[in-house]
Motif scaffolding. Structure first.
Motif, PDB file in Angstrom:
ATOM      1  N   VAL A 177       0.834  -1.197   0.000  1.00 13.15           N
ATOM      2  CA  VAL A 177       0.000   0.000   0.000  1.00 13.15           C
ATOM      3  C   VAL A 177       0.874   1.255   0.000  1.00 13.15           C
ATOM      4  CG1 VAL A 177      -1.835   1.270   1.176  1.00 13.15           C
ATOM      5  CG2 VAL A 177      -1.809  -1.243   1.229  1.00 13.15           C
ATOM      6  N   THR A 178       0.506   2.191  -0.881  1.00 11.22           N
ATOM      7  CA  THR A 178       1.104   3.528  -0.916  1.00 11.22           C
ATOM      8  C   THR A 178      -0.003   4.551  -0.724  1.00 11.22           C
ATOM      9  OG1 THR A 178       2.895   2.865  -2.399  1.00 11.22           O
ATOM     10  CG2 THR A 178       2.352   5.208  -2.324  1.00 11.22           C
ATOM     11  N   GLY A 179       0.183   5.468   0.199  1.00 10.43           N
ATOM     12  CA  GLY A 179      -0.771   6.553   0.410  1.00 10.43           C
ATOM     13  C   GLY A 179      -0.234   7.847  -0.174  1.00 10.43           C
ATOM     14  N   LEU A 180      -1.083   8.591  -0.879  1.00 10.57           N
ATOM     15  CA  LEU A 180      -0.699   9.847  -1.524  1.00 10.57           C
ATOM     16  C   LEU A 180      -1.554  10.978  -0.985  1.00 10.57           C
ATOM     17  CD1 LEU A 180       0.867  11.356  -3.839  1.00 10.57           C
ATOM     18  CD2 LEU A 180      -1.104  10.819  -5.292  1.00 10.57           C
ATOM     19  N   ASP A 181      -0.912  12.074  -0.550  1.00  9.77           N
ATOM     20  CA  ASP A 181      -1.644  13.222  -0.034  1.00  9.77           C
ATOM     21  C   ASP A 181      -0.730  14.440  -0.092  1.00  9.77           C
ATOM     22  OD1 ASP A 181      -4.380  13.459   1.808  1.00  9.77           O
ATOM     23  OD2 ASP A 181      -2.928  15.049   2.216  1.00  9.77           O
ATOM     24  N   PRO A 182      -1.273  15.638  -0.321  1.00 10.66           N
ATOM     25  CA  PRO A 182      -0.425  16.841  -0.340  1.00 10.66           C
ATOM     26  C   PRO A 182      -0.066  17.386   1.031  1.00 10.66           C
ATOM     27  CG  PRO A 182      -2.687  17.432  -0.831  1.00 10.66           C
ATOM     28  CD  PRO A 182      -2.654  15.936  -0.754  1.00 10.66           C
ATOM     29  N   ASP A 183      -0.713  16.882   2.093  1.00 15.12           N
ATOM     30  CA  ASP A 183      -0.604  17.458   3.429  1.00 15.12           C
ATOM     31  C   ASP A 183       0.497  16.750   4.220  1.00 15.12           C
ATOM     32  OD1 ASP A 183      -0.941  18.428   6.011  1.00 15.12           O
ATOM     33  OD2 ASP A 183      -3.131  18.475   5.858  1.00 15.12           O
TER      34      ASP A 183
END
Length: 259
Positions: A85-91
């Motif tokens: 699993v890879t999580g992507l977010d700008p924060d």
């Protein structure tokens, strides 16, 4: 035994470092309250439902778009501990919280700071793209680009699973409409603690369909908005697979497969 390494990578270009985004809870200083808010609001079971509907097999690669504090990513790993699993977010602040949570649970997770319209993966490298309560905050042009990016990043047979405020265009869905306490569908579906990421608040939302329709962010998802978004990107079978009447408005679960 899983390698419990948690990494945070920065995928932003120099130009993207100045790019604005809506932080969790709408204000950066409210972010520490976000997980408590989702528990109080009974949002978390939606994300266990999404993880079950995604039906991820051992060893498959998953990108969680708008992962926030990683609650959907962690739900995926509860449902399938052998997923990658890879999580992507700008924060960045949300990603730091996500990293601490994953480390406490001793689960492997890669976290990437970046944006929805430029996914940090090679062509055809993903088995699944998942997202929960994130796309209604993404601007129109970036939403369109995300859908094309998801199509690019998925291998043939790969699947996108999205849960967000919205509805299909009058047809109900494969499993029909349900109350928010309805049972899940799909292999391994179960009730229990769910998750949600720090995707930001829904400005001005209250109860029911009218509040969602009155909000310019969420109104784009009504009457099949998410289905059209995916179909226009090349997905041939975009469909609503479940629908929940949540206290904050209608929630749609949509899926599509890259042929």
């Amino acid at each position: 035994m899983n390698d419990s390494t948690v990494r945070i990578l920065d995928h932003r270009t120099p130009e993207e470092r100045e790019r604005e985004f809506l932080p969790g809870m709408g204000r950066p200083w409210l972010l520490p309250l976000y997980d408590a808010f989702t528990r109080f609001s009974r949002v978390r079971p939606l994300h266990d439902r999404a993880a079950a509907l995604a039906d991820i097999a051992p060893g498959e690669s998953v990108l969680d778009l708008g992962c926030g504090t990683a609650n959907l990513s962690l739900a995926v790993l509860r449902a399938q501990p052998a997923a990658r699993v890879t999580g992507l977010d700008p924060d960045a602040a949300a990603l730091r919280i996500a990293a601490r949570k994953a480390a406490r649970r001793r689960v492997p997770l890669t976290l990437v700071q970046g944006f929805a319209d430029r996914l940090p993966v090679d062509d055809g490298s993903l088995d699944h793209v998942v997202s929960a309560l994130a796309l209604h905050h993404v601007p129109d042009e970036a939403r369109v680009r995300f859908a094309h990016e998801a199509f690019r990043a998925l291998r043939p047979g790969g699947r996108v699973t999205i849960v967000d405020f919205g509805s299909a265009d009058g047809s109900g869905g494969e499993h029909g409409h349900e109350h928010e306490h309805g049972r899940g569908h799909g292999r391994g579906a179960r009730r229990g603690p769910g998750s949600t990421g720090a995707y930001g608040r829904v400005r001005g939302h209250g109860r029911g369909h009218a509040a969602v329709a009155d909000n310019p962010h969420t109104a784009r998802n009504l009457e099949g908005g998410l289905l059209r978004l995916l179909a226009d990107a090349g997905f041939a079978d975009a469909r609503e697979v479940a629908h929940v009447e949540h206290r904050y408005g209608p929630i749609t679960f949509v899926q599509a497969t890259r042929r």
